[in-house]
Structure formats: C-alpha cells, structure tokens
Design a protein around this motif. Sequence first.
Motif, PDB file in Angstrom:
ATOM      1  N   MET A   1       0.844  -1.199   0.000  1.00  0.00           N
ATOM      2  CA  MET A   1       0.000   0.000   0.000  1.00  0.00           C
ATOM      3  C   MET A   1       0.871   1.237   0.000  1.00  0.00           C
ATOM      4  O   MET A   1       1.843   1.330   0.750  1.00  0.00           O
ATOM      5  N   ARG A   2       0.538   2.219  -0.844  1.00  0.00           N
ATOM      6  CA  ARG A   2       1.261   3.472  -0.827  1.00  0.00           C
ATOM      7  C   ARG A   2       1.013   4.183   0.486  1.00  0.00           C
ATOM      8  O   ARG A   2       0.067   3.920   1.199  1.00  0.00           O
ATOM      9  N   SER A   3       1.875   5.115   0.825  1.00  0.00           N
ATOM     10  CA  SER A   3       1.791   5.783   2.120  1.00  0.00           C
ATOM     11  C   SER A   3       0.507   6.575   2.263  1.00  0.00           C
ATOM     12  O   SER A   3      -0.109   6.990   1.284  1.00  0.00           O
ATOM     13  N   LEU A   4       0.119   6.821   3.526  1.00  0.00           N
ATOM     14  CA  LEU A   4      -1.044   7.654   3.773  1.00  0.00           C
ATOM     15  C   LEU A   4      -0.794   9.080   3.316  1.00  0.00           C
ATOM     16  O   LEU A   4      -1.722   9.808   2.985  1.00  0.00           O
ATOM     17  N   ALA A   5       0.468   9.492   3.272  1.00  0.00           N
ATOM     18  CA  ALA A   5       0.766  10.832   2.759  1.00  0.00           C
ATOM     19  C   ALA A   5       0.347  10.942   1.300  1.00  0.00           C
ATOM     20  O   ALA A   5      -0.171  11.961   0.858  1.00  0.00           O
TER      21      ALA A   5
ATOM     22  N   PRO B   1     -16.174  -7.146  -1.661  1.00  0.00           N
ATOM     23  CA  PRO B   1     -16.373  -8.578  -1.432  1.00  0.00           C
ATOM     24  C   PRO B   1     -16.070  -8.940   0.016  1.00  0.00           C
ATOM     25  O   PRO B   1     -15.065  -8.483   0.587  1.00  0.00           O
ATOM     26  N   GLU B   2     -16.919  -9.739   0.615  1.00  0.00           N
ATOM     27  CA  GLU B   2     -16.774 -10.065   2.029  1.00  0.00           C
ATOM     28  C   GLU B   2     -15.447 -10.752   2.331  1.00  0.00           C
ATOM     29  O   GLU B   2     -14.889 -10.596   3.429  1.00  0.00           O
ATOM     30  N   ARG B   3     -14.889 -11.485   1.365  1.00  0.00           N
ATOM     31  CA  ARG B   3     -13.621 -12.181   1.603  1.00  0.00           C
ATOM     32  C   ARG B   3     -12.469 -11.202   1.840  1.00  0.00           C
ATOM     33  O   ARG B   3     -11.407 -11.579   2.348  1.00  0.00           O
ATOM     34  N   LEU B   4     -12.675  -9.917   1.488  1.00  0.00           N
ATOM     35  CA  LEU B   4     -11.626  -8.913   1.673  1.00  0.00           C
ATOM     36  C   LEU B   4     -11.839  -8.091   2.938  1.00  0.00           C
ATOM     37  O   LEU B   4     -11.157  -7.092   3.155  1.00  0.00           O
ATOM     38  N   ARG B   5     -12.762  -8.525   3.780  1.00  0.00           N
ATOM     39  CA  ARG B   5     -13.124  -7.713   4.941  1.00  0.00           C
ATOM     40  C   ARG B   5     -11.941  -7.435   5.858  1.00  0.00           C
ATOM     41  O   ARG B   5     -11.766  -6.316   6.352  1.00  0.00           O
ATOM     42  N   ALA B   6     -11.126  -8.433   6.112  1.00  0.00           N
ATOM     43  CA  ALA B   6      -9.980  -8.238   7.019  1.00  0.00           C
ATOM     44  C   ALA B   6      -9.037  -7.167   6.478  1.00  0.00           C
ATOM     45  O   ALA B   6      -8.536  -6.323   7.234  1.00  0.00           O
ATOM     46  N   GLU B   7      -8.799  -7.188   5.151  1.00  0.00           N
ATOM     47  CA  GLU B   7      -7.927  -6.180   4.552  1.00  0.00           C
ATOM     48  C   GLU B   7      -8.553  -4.788   4.656  1.00  0.00           C
ATOM     49  O   GLU B   7      -7.868  -3.809   4.947  1.00  0.00           O
ATOM     50  N   VAL B   8      -9.866  -4.722   4.419  1.00  0.00           N
ATOM     51  CA  VAL B   8     -10.562  -3.436   4.501  1.00  0.00           C
ATOM     52  C   VAL B   8     -10.462  -2.876   5.915  1.00  0.00           C
ATOM     53  O   VAL B   8     -10.165  -1.683   6.108  1.00  0.00           O
ATOM     54  N   GLU B   9     -10.701  -3.725   6.909  1.00  0.00           N
ATOM     55  CA  GLU B   9     -10.630  -3.263   8.294  1.00  0.00           C
ATOM     56  C   GLU B   9      -9.241  -2.738   8.618  1.00  0.00           C
ATOM     57  O   GLU B   9      -9.098  -1.705   9.289  1.00  0.00           O
ATOM     58  N   ASP B  10      -8.239  -3.412   8.140  1.00  0.00           N
ATOM     59  CA  ASP B  10      -6.864  -3.003   8.428  1.00  0.00           C
ATOM     60  C   ASP B  10      -6.567  -1.630   7.814  1.00  0.00           C
ATOM     61  O   ASP B  10      -6.003  -0.749   8.461  1.00  0.00           O
ATOM     62  N   VAL B  11      -6.969  -1.455   6.554  1.00  0.00           N
ATOM     63  CA  VAL B  11      -6.727  -0.187   5.874  1.00  0.00           C
ATOM     64  C   VAL B  11      -7.489   0.949   6.541  1.00  0.00           C
ATOM     65  O   VAL B  11      -6.951   2.034   6.787  1.00  0.00           O
ATOM     66  N   LEU B  12      -8.766   0.704   6.849  1.00  0.00           N
ATOM     67  CA  LEU B  12      -9.587   1.771   7.409  1.00  0.00           C
ATOM     68  C   LEU B  12      -9.231   2.076   8.857  1.00  0.00           C
ATOM     69  O   LEU B  12      -9.360   3.221   9.302  1.00  0.00           O
ATOM     70  N   ARG B  13      -8.756   1.085   9.569  1.00  0.00           N
ATOM     71  CA  ARG B  13      -8.292   1.345  10.933  1.00  0.00           C
ATOM     72  C   ARG B  13      -7.123   2.331  10.902  1.00  0.00           C
ATOM     73  O   ARG B  13      -7.054   3.274  11.687  1.00  0.00           O
ATOM     74  N   THR B  14      -6.224   2.113   9.962  1.00  0.00           N
ATOM     75  CA  THR B  14      -5.092   3.034   9.817  1.00  0.00           C
ATOM     76  C   THR B  14      -5.565   4.408   9.343  1.00  0.00           C
ATOM     77  O   THR B  14      -5.148   5.444   9.855  1.00  0.00           O
ATOM     78  N   GLY B  15      -6.477   4.396   8.355  1.00  0.00           N
ATOM     79  CA  GLY B  15      -6.987   5.660   7.841  1.00  0.00           C
ATOM     80  C   GLY B  15      -7.753   6.452   8.878  1.00  0.00           C
ATOM     81  O   GLY B  15      -7.692   7.680   8.912  1.00  0.00           O
ATOM     82  N   CYS B  16      -8.495   5.765   9.747  1.00  0.00           N
ATOM     83  CA  CYS B  16      -9.246   6.463  10.793  1.00  0.00           C
ATOM     84  C   CYS B  16      -8.316   7.072  11.830  1.00  0.00           C
ATOM     85  O   CYS B  16      -8.622   8.118  12.405  1.00  0.00           O
ATOM     86  N   GLY B  17      -7.193   6.433  12.054  1.00  0.00           N
ATOM     87  CA  GLY B  17      -6.229   7.022  12.971  1.00  0.00           C
ATOM     88  C   GLY B  17      -5.631   8.292  12.415  1.00  0.00           C
ATOM     89  O   GLY B  17      -5.387   9.259  13.138  1.00  0.00           O
ATOM     90  N   HIS B  18      -5.441   8.313  11.122  1.00  0.00           N
ATOM     91  CA  HIS B  18      -4.834   9.475  10.471  1.00  0.00           C
ATOM     92  C   HIS B  18      -5.831  10.620  10.333  1.00  0.00           C
ATOM     93  O   HIS B  18      -5.464  11.793  10.477  1.00  0.00           O
TER      94      HIS B  18
END
Length: 561
Positions: free
Chosen positions: A1-5, A90-107
């Motif tokens: 994943m590219r940086s949040l910047a 797709p539901e099979r990608l839920r874990a990846e989505v949660e990981d990305v959005l958890r980081t994005g919500c922190g930022h």
Amino acid sequence: MRSLAAADAARSALVVRALGDGRGGEDTAGPLRVVRVDGRHRRAVEVPGITAWAARARNLHILVTLLEEAGIDYFCVRGTASPNPCVAVPERLRAEVEDVLRTGCGHYAGYVGGVAPGPVRQGASTASWRALRTQRVLRIAWNVCDPTGKLVFGRESGCDIEFWAEQEGRLLAPRPNRVTTEVPVDAGRCRAEQKRFSEVPFMYTTGQARTLPEFVAALPDDHLFPIDVVYTWVDDSDPVWRARKEATRRVLERSTDDGTLHEQAANDSRYASRDELRYSLRSIHQYAPWVRTIYLVTAGQVPSWLDTAFPGIRVVDHTEIFSEPDALPTFNSHAIESQLHHIPELSEHFLYLNDDVFLGRPVQPGTFFHPNGLSKSFRSKALIPSGRADFTDLPVNAAGKNSRGLIAQQFGTVISQKMKHTPHALRRSVLTEIEQVYAHAHRVTQHSRFRSPHDVPVVSSLYHYYAYHSARATAGDIRYQYIDLADDLAQRRLNTLLARRNYDTFCMNDTVAAADPEAQDRMVADFLNAYFPVPSPYERAATGIPAPRTAPAAELDGARA
C-alpha cells in the motif's frame, strides 16, 4: 500500500466545498477539534466552508482513495434506501478493509458504526471493528465542523460500506437496492464521477470511482430534469426605490374611490429586509446542491454582497419579464409573481421562494417534484375566509377568495385551504397556460401596483389548485415551521429550531411593524448567523469569503480517485 501521505495528497485534489472555499483550489482543512456529536465528545477536522453534501462527498472520497491506494477491489452502489453514498466490497476482503480503514481512521479521526441509529466507535480501534464484525453494512465517517463549531457533520453524513457475500460465482448484496442485488464475481468494472454517488453541485468537480454499469444507468425514479430557483427581492433602504414607491402610492390613493389602501397593502414591514436573502441562499447551497440556476428578480437592484459573476446565479430585472411594461413600477408581490414564467432560460421545473423562506436540513428533488415531472403542493391548515373579496379583507385573504372563485368556475370545486409558506414547486408551462386561461384576472393582477382586493395569488395558490385539477400536481408533505416574529414566543421557537434542526423548511414572517424593531433585528440576525454560519459562494470575498483560488484542470479531476 502506498503511504497515507500519498492518499492524503490524492484526497486534497477533491475540489468541493469540503476541502476549500468552494471555488476550486487547495485543501484548506484545518486542525482537529473536540466537538459534541450525538451528545458525545468527538474529534473533528475544522473545514472552512463545510456543507452537508460536501461532508458526504468528502467521506466517499477518503474511503475510495484508501481502498484504491491499497489495491482493494470495490464498486460504488446506488439505489439503496439511504441517501448516504455506498461502497461495496467482497466479504472475503473484509480483514484487509478493516486493516486499511483502521489506519486511515487514525490518520483522519474517523468513526465507524452500524447504519441504524446508535453509538459510533473510534475507527482506529481494533476492538471497534471486532465488535461490528457480525454486521454486513457499516457506516464510516470522518467528522468535520465549520470554524465556528456550530455545524458538525458526523455519521449522518457518513459513507456506507456493504460486504457482499460470494456464492456460486456471484456476489450477493447484504441489503436491497433499486438496481441489482447480485452480480458475477468477475463482473466488469467501469469508472464514473464520484458525484454520481454523492450529490455535488454541477460547478464542482470530483474524482472518479469504480462501479458497475448497472449503477450508472438512469432509473425511472431519477429526477433527470433541471430544477431552478427563483427569488423576488427588494432593498427597502434604497432612497430611489422608496421615493418611487411613495410617489406611486400618493398617485394611487388620489385615484381610488375612498382614497386609501388597506394598511397591509403597502406597509413598510412587507418590504423590510434584514439580509434574509443572504441566509436563504446559504440554505440552498447547504441543503439543495441539485439546484441548477438561481434567479433573483429585482427592481433594478443588486445586493452589495452578491457575486453575480459566480456560476449558477443571475439577476433579472422586472423590465425583462413583465409582458406589459406599463404595469411598472410595481410594489405588489402578486403582480411580480404573475410574471415569473417569463424569465429567459428558466427551467420548466423550478422552486419559488420569498427571501424569508429557508431550507432547514438536506432535501431532495423528490420533496418538491415527482420523477415524472408532477409538482407537489403543500396545503396549510389555515383556511380561506368565506365570502367574496372586498376592501376590508386582508390582502392575502382577498387573493385567496379570488383564487377560489376561479377554481370553482373552472372545475366546480370549492377550495378552502391556503398554502404553507414553503418553497413553491412550479412548472413554467402550467403558469403560461394559466396566463391564457385566466387572461383578465391575470392582467388585472399584473397591473395592480400595490396589493389589491382584485389580485390573484398565481404562484402561491392558483397554480397549485389548477395543476392539481388538471393532473399535473399532487398534494405533498413537508416538515415545515412558520414563525411570526411579532409573536411573544418567537425567540423560544427560534431557539428550539436552532437546537433541533429537524424541519425541511421554515419561514420567518413579519406582516406588522415590530414594537421594538432593533430588538427584533438582533433576534433575527443572531439566529440566522448561528443556523447558517457558512457563507455561500454567491457572496463576494469582501464580505468575509476567502478570495477565489483556481487550480489547473488536471488537479480538479482529482488524483487517482
């Protein structure tokens, strides 16, 4: 994943009111603040010029950008019962989505929860996502507020995330929508403007997002026709206008049988202006981004603060629309309203507002028009008095009686209800027909320089009943409040309205002179500044709006989003 910047740089390219002054340019989002959201203290980003629609567009853009930066498959969905933008994964990608959005919500200080009313959770917390894992539809929001802190947009402006289950080579939606609830896993994606899924005014540009062809196609219940807005306005402090008004009144009083007009036909409170137009325009910009063009009908006057060069607004002089110029000058709103359908380039469907009418929360075209073009009228509990019109009637009652007579003669029914003081949904072709069908009454109204017992209220009564009887309008429903500023309870009602913000539209009216005009002016000014703190793009920079900024066309299209 590219940086949040990098994702932040892409997000900054979203040129909507949420990320700048509304005219294009750099992201002017400010610092994080602690605000009250749903009775709790939450973090929010301070964004100058924030609006309800821009908050939704901002949430969609951040979500789409994060998913694309992470290379996660998704597609935008439309047609759900919710007005919020929606993204399917797709539901099979839920874990990846949660990981990305958890980081994005922190930022970005984001919050997540279910779509049903209830508490939201900090999106940066693993525990939050774990607690929501059984829910297949979530709502995510990056809270924003305006610099005054009076406007805060949280979960109600968030973006929905649907997790589509995979079964026998197809993706299945977790909830109904109006387009399709199952698609092949390998269904081809296309790209469309994000504004297709989150209502953004035509003059602003957003980035693009992935979707399916089915979600781009027009639907039978889409409002595919343009809708304009028309205001009538007068500056009662203009000495030239006042002198002309007084001269016209003296001539008229000398020519009438008893030498007098009804006290409410030309009293000063009918023309008093407290800058309500400025705030009514703010309400349109804040809550009705689907409006195409706003026309301001005046007697050669232009508000000093109005930016007439901004796209989507046009000043129209009475001389441009009166079919018989010898009817001018006029100081009769009924006469002016009878000519609105003559405005050049006015759309077939439009809303007519007095400047003391305001939108109080986000509304949709469907509030005022059916998708097939039929207009909606909003009948009041207030009744038209019985009997025929005469000089002792209040002008509004005399006009209602005249409307009743015309409808009874034409259709054989007796109307009894007035219309609410809301935006009037009108069709230009029907108004043209009314001018022909009731030619005499229409001409008499046009030539009444002040309100007269012979007036017909063309747009505020006659249109609605004529269109209803000829199958071009229906009775509508709208959440509305009328506030009489002379009432002893006016201040309390304004305070309640400000605290709850739960009406589609409201009207602040004063038909009689105030006992203490200065106190009433302060009450109105304080309320309007608190309810509508965000200037619209129709206001000049000199009034406190940041000067316009421009950006290259490539930037306006957004980065990868």
